[in-house]
Design a protein around this motif. Structure first.
Motif, PDB file in Angstrom:
ATOM      1  N   ALA A 284       3.483 -18.408  59.722  1.00 48.27           N
ATOM      2  CA  ALA A 284       2.816 -18.322  60.770  1.00 48.27           C
ATOM      3  C   ALA A 284       0.822 -17.339  59.657  1.00 48.27           C
ATOM      4  N   LYS A 285       1.612 -17.011  58.370  1.00 49.85           N
ATOM      5  CA  LYS A 285       0.055 -16.067  58.064  1.00 49.85           C
ATOM      6  C   LYS A 285      -0.745 -17.664  57.454  1.00 49.85           C
ATOM      7  N   SER A 286      -0.431 -18.974  56.974  1.00 44.82           N
ATOM      8  CA  SER A 286      -0.950 -20.058  56.888  1.00 44.82           C
ATOM      9  C   SER A 286      -2.177 -20.011  58.210  1.00 44.82           C
ATOM     10  N   SER A 287      -2.931 -19.478  58.350  1.00 41.49           N
ATOM     11  CA  SER A 287      -3.741 -20.232  59.431  1.00 41.49           C
ATOM     12  C   SER A 287      -4.646 -20.764  59.999  1.00 41.49           C
ATOM     13  N   ALA A 288      -5.502 -21.404  60.420  1.00 43.73           N
ATOM     14  CA  ALA A 288      -6.020 -22.080  60.607  1.00 43.73           C
ATOM     15  C   ALA A 288      -7.857 -21.515  59.875  1.00 43.73           C
ATOM     16  N   ASP A 289      -8.844 -21.744  59.107  1.00 45.58           N
ATOM     17  CA  ASP A 289      -9.593 -21.444  59.364  1.00 45.58           C
ATOM     18  C   ASP A 289     -11.306 -21.477  60.142  1.00 45.58           C
ATOM     19  N   ASN A 290     -11.304 -21.043  61.361  1.00 44.96           N
ATOM     20  CA  ASN A 290     -11.850 -22.015  61.590  1.00 44.96           C
ATOM     21  C   ASN A 290     -13.072 -22.581  61.506  1.00 44.96           C
ATOM     22  N   GLU A 291     -13.796 -22.579  60.491  1.00 49.12           N
ATOM     23  CA  GLU A 291     -15.449 -23.268  60.477  1.00 49.12           C
ATOM     24  C   GLU A 291     -14.924 -24.502  59.658  1.00 49.12           C
ATOM     25  N   LEU A 292     -13.559 -24.431  58.677  1.00 46.06           N
ATOM     26  CA  LEU A 292     -13.019 -25.610  58.271  1.00 46.06           C
ATOM     27  C   LEU A 292     -12.853 -26.609  58.798  1.00 46.06           C
ATOM     28  N   ARG A 293     -11.950 -25.786  60.522  1.00 49.91           N
ATOM     29  CA  ARG A 293     -11.112 -26.808  61.225  1.00 49.91           C
ATOM     30  C   ARG A 293     -12.631 -27.191  61.943  1.00 49.91           C
ATOM     31  N   ASP A 294     -13.209 -26.689  61.717  1.00 49.48           N
ATOM     32  CA  ASP A 294     -14.462 -27.782  62.995  1.00 49.48           C
ATOM     33  C   ASP A 294     -15.644 -28.234  62.025  1.00 49.48           C
ATOM     34  N   LYS A 295     -15.892 -28.306  60.756  1.00 49.05           N
ATOM     35  CA  LYS A 295     -16.133 -29.383  60.175  1.00 49.05           C
ATOM     36  C   LYS A 295     -15.169 -30.307  59.798  1.00 49.05           C
ATOM     37  N   LEU A 296     -13.510 -30.606  59.448  1.00 45.26           N
ATOM     38  CA  LEU A 296     -13.342 -31.201  59.577  1.00 45.26           C
ATOM     39  C   LEU A 296     -12.592 -32.058  61.215  1.00 45.26           C
ATOM     40  N   SER A 297     -13.056 -31.485  62.091  1.00 41.67           N
ATOM     41  CA  SER A 297     -13.305 -32.383  63.832  1.00 41.67           C
ATOM     42  C   SER A 297     -14.522 -33.211  63.560  1.00 41.67           C
ATOM     43  N   ILE A 298     -15.577 -32.492  63.497  1.00 44.12           N
ATOM     44  CA  ILE A 298     -16.856 -33.256  63.096  1.00 44.12           C
ATOM     45  C   ILE A 298     -16.606 -34.693  62.209  1.00 44.12           C
TER      46      ILE A 298
ATOM     47  N   VAL B 185      -2.661 -34.524  59.897  1.00 43.79           N
ATOM     48  CA  VAL B 185      -3.269 -35.006  58.883  1.00 43.79           C
ATOM     49  C   VAL B 185      -4.996 -34.046  58.485  1.00 43.79           C
ATOM     50  N   ILE B 186      -5.404 -33.106  59.806  1.00 40.07           N
ATOM     51  CA  ILE B 186      -6.293 -32.159  59.587  1.00 40.07           C
ATOM     52  C   ILE B 186      -5.683 -30.843  58.949  1.00 40.07           C
ATOM     53  N   ARG B 187      -4.852 -30.505  59.611  1.00 37.45           N
ATOM     54  CA  ARG B 187      -3.369 -29.672  59.308  1.00 37.45           C
ATOM     55  C   ARG B 187      -3.240 -29.237  58.325  1.00 37.45           C
ATOM     56  N   ALA B 188      -3.135 -30.674  57.366  1.00 32.00           N
ATOM     57  CA  ALA B 188      -3.002 -30.674  56.073  1.00 32.00           C
ATOM     58  C   ALA B 188      -4.088 -31.019  54.931  1.00 32.00           C
ATOM     59  N   LEU B 189      -5.388 -30.864  55.070  1.00 31.35           N
ATOM     60  CA  LEU B 189      -6.080 -31.009  55.006  1.00 31.35           C
ATOM     61  C   LEU B 189      -7.026 -29.581  54.601  1.00 31.35           C
ATOM     62  N   GLU B 190      -6.472 -29.109  56.209  1.00 33.07           N
ATOM     63  CA  GLU B 190      -7.586 -27.264  55.961  1.00 33.07           C
ATOM     64  C   GLU B 190      -6.554 -26.915  54.812  1.00 33.07           C
ATOM     65  N   VAL B 191      -5.083 -26.992  54.443  1.00 32.40           N
ATOM     66  CA  VAL B 191      -4.399 -26.232  53.329  1.00 32.40           C
ATOM     67  C   VAL B 191      -4.712 -26.351  52.621  1.00 32.40           C
ATOM     68  N   CYS B 192      -4.973 -27.999  52.342  1.00 30.65           N
ATOM     69  CA  CYS B 192      -5.119 -27.937  50.605  1.00 30.65           C
ATOM     70  C   CYS B 192      -6.911 -27.676  50.716  1.00 30.65           C
ATOM     71  N   LEU B 193      -7.553 -27.275  51.631  1.00 25.91           N
ATOM     72  CA  LEU B 193      -8.606 -27.082  51.372  1.00 25.91           C
ATOM     73  C   LEU B 193      -9.791 -25.681  51.357  1.00 25.91           C
ATOM     74  N   SER B 194      -8.646 -24.908  51.049  1.00 26.57           N
ATOM     75  CA  SER B 194      -8.391 -23.660  51.497  1.00 26.57           C
ATOM     76  C   SER B 194      -7.986 -22.970  50.288  1.00 26.57           C
ATOM     77  N   GLY B 195      -7.339 -24.111  49.373  1.00 24.13           N
ATOM     78  CA  GLY B 195      -6.808 -23.813  47.660  1.00 24.13           C
ATOM     79  C   GLY B 195      -5.557 -23.243  47.651  1.00 24.13           C
TER      80      GLY B 195
END
Length: 310
Positions: free
Chosen positions: A116-130, A163-173
């Motif tokens: 639950a705590k690994s919430s998405a970084d909205n800015e990162l998610r927007d970048k990945l969506s683009i 795929v996008i969720r996994a990238l978010e987790v990876c790119l947030s370190g």
């Protein structure tokens, strides 16, 4: 708060966990929670080497036939459901025996993994969506493969959201299957980890033989039945070893012999990865099944080890 002891019996595929888990559950007054990412699915019995009612021999099992194959079952869902079962079993005054070889499922109980705590970084998610719109899913899946190959192998490229969720987790370190030094033990449980192993060549022989038995028992008909029920090759469940290869055989992409050899090869590779994973469990006690001529002697050694820690 008193920690609940959880006995974890794990090891690579085809090592011999099922028979031993039933024996131990009877001796330890335990109920079994399956930690196998394929046995949770209904209608997928042969390819998952699912424990049968006869083999259960009266021992209560949980997390088997839990969901239909079109349910996108996740590690967080496993953790949520397993927590409920563990608490219930403990309240009834019984021991908990977790058995299976899916490393991420085991990690979700051994370590503090707050999904639950690994919430998405909205800015990162927007970048990945683009980036997804501009470059496509193949590019994104390859990007994930470079960052976390195991996650990429586990998540089908058509499952864009994951795929996008996994990238978010990876790119947030953090890698999704992180074994990093800051991983803390789960405060709710006291794990007693037992890893079963065999000589590699013998294990590989057992894997090859198991695949032959699956085919004799009707694996191809099981896959046909799943397809007839409307389950498709893109579903997470149908990506399992044994299922995806038979689908390709039925679709004419593989010959029969090719499909069988690939199932055997990939099962051996999976076993090798599992052993590498379990070696990271510093608390684990390893037992070499090839050193025991009689399973009863192995059973006694494990019981002795567990009772010293309970």
């Amino acid at each position: 708060m008193n920690k609940i002891p959880i006995i974890i019996l794990t090891g690579p595929t085809a090592v011999g966990k099922t028979d031993l888990s039933i024996r131990l559950a009877k001796r330890l007054n335990a109920e079994i929670i399956s930690a196998d990412s394929m046995q949770i699915y209904k209608h997928m019995d042969i390819g998952s080497a699912k424990v049968t009612n006869e083999e259960m021999d009266g021992v209560k099992h949980h997390m088997i036939d839990e969901v239909d194959p079109d349910f996108a079952f996740s590690v967080s869902e496993f953790q949520r459901r397993a927590d409920i079962y563990i608490e219930k079993i403990n309240k009834e005054g019984k021991n908990v025996l977790v058995t299976g070889g899916t490393g991420l499922y085991l990690n979700s109980l051994i370590y503090k993994m707050d999904f639950a705590k690994s919430s998405a970084d909205n800015e990162l998610r927007d970048k990945l969506s683009i980036e997804l719109k501009e470059k496509g899913i193949d590019h994104m899946h390859n990007k994930l493969k470079e960052l976390d190959e195991e996650a990429a192998n586990r998540i089908h490229k058509n499952n864009t959201k994951r795929v996008i969720r996994a990238l978010e987790v990876c790119l947030s370190g953090k890698k999704m299957n992180d074994f990093s030094s800051d991983l803390k033990f789960n405060e709710k449980y006291e794990p007693i980890i037992i890893v079963l192993n065999r000589d590699r060549e013998h294990l590989y022989e057992r894997i090859n033989k198991r695949v032959d038995i699956m085919l004799e028992n009707g694996l191809i008909d099981e896959v046909k039945d799943l397809l007839d029920r409307g389950y498709t090759k893109d579903m997470i469940s149908m990506q399992g070893i044994g299922y995806k290869e038979i689908i390709k055989y039925l679709n004419g992409e593989y010959s029969y012999d090719e499909a069988i050899e690939i199932i055997k090869r990939d099962s051996r590779r999976y076993a090798k990865r599992q052993i590498t994973w379990f070696k990271r469990y510093d608390l684990a006690k390893w037992f070499d099944l090839d050193k025991y001529e009689d399973i009863k002697l192995l059973e006694e050694d494990i019981i002795l080890h567990v009772e010293n820690l309970l």
